[in-house]
Design a protein around this motif. Structure first.
Motif, mmCIF file in Angstrom:
data_model
loop_
_atom_site.group_PDB
_atom_site.id
_atom_site.type_symbol
_atom_site.label_atom_id
_atom_site.label_comp_id
_atom_site.label_asym_id
_atom_site.label_seq_id
_atom_site.Cartn_x
_atom_site.Cartn_y
_atom_site.Cartn_z
ATOM 1 N N TRP A 299 0.832 -1.212 0.000
ATOM 2 C CA TRP A 299 0.000 0.000 0.000
ATOM 3 C C TRP A 299 0.858 1.250 0.000
ATOM 4 N N MET A 300 1.932 1.236 0.793
ATOM 5 C CA MET A 300 2.805 2.401 0.861
ATOM 6 C C MET A 300 3.566 2.584 -0.444
ATOM 7 N N ARG A 301 3.948 1.497 -1.084
ATOM 8 C CA ARG A 301 4.618 1.615 -2.385
ATOM 9 C C ARG A 301 3.707 2.284 -3.408
ATOM 10 N N ARG A 302 2.419 1.913 -3.395
ATOM 11 C CA ARG A 302 1.479 2.541 -4.330
ATOM 12 C C ARG A 302 1.277 4.015 -3.997
ATOM 13 N N PHE A 303 1.234 4.318 -2.709
ATOM 14 C CA PHE A 303 0.987 5.698 -2.295
ATOM 15 C C PHE A 303 2.166 6.608 -2.622
ATOM 16 N N THR A 304 3.383 6.089 -2.523
ATOM 17 C CA THR A 304 4.575 6.914 -2.758
ATOM 18 C C THR A 304 5.083 6.833 -4.191
ATOM 19 N N ALA A 305 4.438 6.040 -5.050
ATOM 20 C CA ALA A 305 4.908 5.916 -6.431
ATOM 21 C C ALA A 305 4.817 7.258 -7.149
ATOM 22 N N ALA A 306 5.798 7.490 -8.032
ATOM 23 C CA ALA A 306 5.818 8.741 -8.802
ATOM 24 C C ALA A 306 4.596 8.819 -9.707
ATOM 25 N N ARG A 307 4.043 10.025 -9.803
ATOM 26 C CA ARG A 307 2.844 10.214 -10.633
ATOM 27 C C ARG A 307 2.796 11.655 -11.134
#
Length: 728
Positions: free
Chosen positions: A407-415
């Motif tokens: 979940w944290m990886r998805r939240f911190t992924a570059a966008r």
């Protein structure tokens, strides 16, 4: 076909027909042997199994500190080897067998390693307090601003009656100016054996002194004469410290010194207390944050400088070169700051991260954290029981585990997003990281210090970026521009930024409800908290949540443990008794601040402690106090002496006979027989400090176990080590 086999096939066919093949396959997995279930779970967790290697090694080290004597240490080592043999019997080709083999051997190694280290550093320890005049070489100097003193580690010369290494506090007015490492001085000092814990669960300096080979501590008496000075004016660290003190006012200079050299002795007591209460004390210890900032700055500057040349940028591996520059910077900063264990630990972790970057691997993983912990435990196994090791590795583990969560990886992924959205997301990441760190660190802080700042997560959101990107760069720029005479503006900015940091610390540390306090946490409760926390952080499958059970059990155990009703220090001079209003009252009116704070923390109280004379159920004179305590319908009478004046033997015997508990810092006659417990100088020499709850039956905790055979424990009746003699 055997009958049993035919029966099993018929049963499988029937169940598959009734349930359906898919449901029956899932059911058969649950109905399989427990060993097969464990194997399947370990297979899913195979990437996380190496993380438990330092945990097993640390368990062996902890076992040596907790168990009392060589017989139990040997038994622990044999048990670890037996666990490894069970793994061999289960099959080394199975993951469960490999885990048992590795874990058992690591536990045995940890116990043996710290035992060997304790014997290897064995050095003479002073047997009793003495006053000595001696000549010594200065090995290390630390300023103690809060005490207006200088702390010096000395190596006595031609003094066979003294330990080879002692630590002495010298009043600032009595110390030679610019005292530095390499100086030779002559002094008179009152020396004593390194003190153990004054209260159950308190800080035991005797353990630290043993592994640092300090045989005595004490205070110097004037005059202190410098016989010779080191030619270069001391080490680079000491010269840097003097330069920073000369460049800044005293208050910000203490923080600047801590950031640059790791020396916290120049931080004022009020500021240090505010940093602790606000959860910002970690900023004063040169560790992960400071090493990361120094290494990151060196890498950024070196890579940008090399990239200015197109030829170099195209032909050279800039990342590997930048990593090398960062590594050299981290090592240099480590030695500049004194190469203390926390700094060396942070440097080792940084070097592992740089190695991963140079190899093109992920910069920070739990495996790197585990490798750093393993290196530290192999080199300094005694560091395990210190709060520094526990706090730093717990914080890093919590941050990395949080950021490795899907979940944290998805939240911190570059966008692709706007500036405000990106800023808000980064602030949320900082807040979540701070909360995770505070949750993990709270049990450790409460166990060691009996207090935890509740606003630490919010304060660190501001303090960490501010220190990393404002305070430390300004201080570095001031030092870089000083050689050309242009450092003054940067020093002014550094001082102002440090003042702002201290204002934040005082605001967060003294806000209403800023600090949670807890009396001494039982070791069993702390063990459950650690086990549950590690289980939650180091596994990745859903079974990780099983760790919440021991964590919750340890937390409940810690919070329901009642505070002690009576605290008695190991020398018998000081005690604190809980009154009917819940406050602890002190025996002696002129008790020093250090003892007051120690007794208040052990009782879980964040307030000024009154004197025993003020309690309505106490009667005090200059020589003694008598108090009545009522708990659960039972009354207990306490008698405590507060002077050394002699009294008639009949009066002493009568007073003892009318009391349930007698406390004294002197040796009482054998005819003094209280109704329950006698804690005079002889008894406290065997037990150390005492904590009592007047339950039914009463609960008594002591500092020193009678069967404790660790090498730093000195039997007061049969002193080992150097006896020493008074000198003129």
């Amino acid at each position: 076909m055997p009958l049993a086999q035919a029966g099993r096939r018929a049963h499988h066919h029937l169940m598959a027909t009734v349930l359906g093949w898919r449901d029956w396959r899932q059911t058969s997995l649950w109905l399989g042997s427990p060993v097969d279930a464990v194997e399947r779970w370990l297979e899913r967790e195979r990437e996380h199994l190496p993380l438990w290697l330092p945990v097993a090694l640390g368990s062996g080290i902890a076992g040596w500190f907790l168990l009392p004597d060589p017989r139990s240490w040997i038994a622990f080592i044999v048990a670890g080897l037996g666990l490894a043999l069970v793994g061999f019997a289960a099959g080394a080709h199975r993951r469960s067998g490999t885990a048992l083999i590795t874990g058992g051997l690591a536990m045995a190694l940890g116990c043996a390693l710290v035992w060997w280290k304790a014997e290897r550093v064995r050095a003479p320890v002073l047997g009793r307090p003495i006053v000595a005049v001696f000549t010594a070489d200065v090995e290390r100097v630390q300023q103690l601003a809060a005490k207006d003193a200088v702390r010096a580690v000395l190596r006595p010369i031609a003094a066979p009656d003294l330990p080879p290494r002692v630590r002495v506090n010298i009043a600032l007015a009595d110390a030679p100016p610019r005292l530095a490492r390499g100086d030779r001085i002559r002094l008179q000092a009152r020396l004593m054996p390194p003190p153990g814990a004054s209260l159950p669960g308190g800080y035991d300096f005797a353990i630290t002194a043993w592994f640092q080979q300090l045989g005595a501590t004490g205070r110097a008496h004037p005059p202190v004469e410098r016989l010779s000075a080191t030619p270069d004016g001391g080490s680079i660290r000491e010269r840097l410290s003097m330069h920073i003190r000369a460049s800044l006012p005293a208050r910000p200079a203490g923080i600047a010194l801590a950031l640059a050299t790791g020396d916290q002795g120049s931080v004022g007591e009020a500021d240090a207390e505010a940093m602790r209460r606000s959860g910002l004390a970690h900023l004063l210890s040169v560790s992960g944050l400071h090493i990361t900032a120094a290494v990151g700055a060196a890498m950024l500057l070196s890579r940008r400088a090399l990239a200015l040349s197109p030829k170099l940028a195209l032909r050279l591996p800039l990342m590997q070169i930048a990593a090398g520059v960062g590594a050299l910077t981290g090592v240099a900063y480590t030695f500049l700051s004194g190469a203390e264990v926390p700094t060396v630990r942070a440097c080792a972790a940084a070097l592992l991260v740089l190695l991963g970057l140079a190899l093109g691997r992920e910069a920070m993983t739990l495996r790197l954290v585990a490798a750093g912990a393993l290196i530290v435990l192999l080199a300094w196994p005694e560091a395990l029981i210190g709060p520094s090791f526990q706090l730093s590795f717990a914080a890093v583990t919590a941050i990395v585990a949080l950021h490795e969560h899907p979940w944290m990886r998805r939240f911190t992924a570059a966008r692709d997003e706007g500036l405000l959205a990106r800023l808000g997301r980064n602030l949320m990441v900082l807040l979540l990281s701070g909360i995770a760190v505070e949750v993990v660190l709270a049990p450790i802080a409460l166990y060691h210090f009996h207090r935890e700042g509740l606003y630490g997560a919010l304060a660190n959101i501001v303090a960490i970026p501010f220190t990393t990107f404002v305070v430390m760069p300004l201080e570095l720029l001031a030092l870089l521009f000083d050689p050309v005479g242009a450092g003054a503006p940067f020093w002014w900015l550094t001082g102002r930024s440090i003042e702002l940091l201290l204002e934040l610390a005082h605001f967060a540390g003294h806000a209403p409800g800023a600090v949670a306090l807890l009396p001494t946490i039982p070791r069993g409760a702390f063990a459950l908290l650690v086990i549950g926390g590690l289980w939650l952080l180091l596994w990745s499958t859903r079974l990780r949540w099983a760790g919440s059970l021991p964590f919750a059990a340890g937390a409940v155990w810690a919070f329901v443990t009642p505070a002690p009703d009576l605290l008695v220090t190991g020398d018998g001079r000081h005690l604190a008794l809980r009154g009917v209003d819940g406050r602890m009252a002190l025996l002696r009116p002129r008790t020093g601040d250090f003892v007051r704070d120690m007794l208040a923390e052990a009782a879980g109280i964040d307030a000024e402690l009154p004197e025993l004379d003020a309690l309505p159920n106490a009667q005090c004179s200059e020589d003694a106090c008598r108090a009545v305590v009522t708990r659960g319908g039972h009354s207990w009478t306490l008698l405590a002496t507060r002077s050394s004046y002699l009294a008639p033997i009949d009066a002493i015997n009568g007073a003892c006979a009318g009391a349930d508990v007698v406390v004294s810092d002197r040796r009482l006659p054998r005819s003094c027989v209280p109704r329950w417990l006698k804690l005079d100088r002889d008894a406290l020499a065997r037990t150390g400090g005492v904590a009592i709850r007047f339950d039914m039956p009463p609960n008594v905790r002591v500092t020193r176990r009678l069967d404790d055979a660790h090498p730093w424990v000195v039997d007061p009746l049969h002193n080992s080590g150097t006896a020493g003699h008074d000198r003129p």
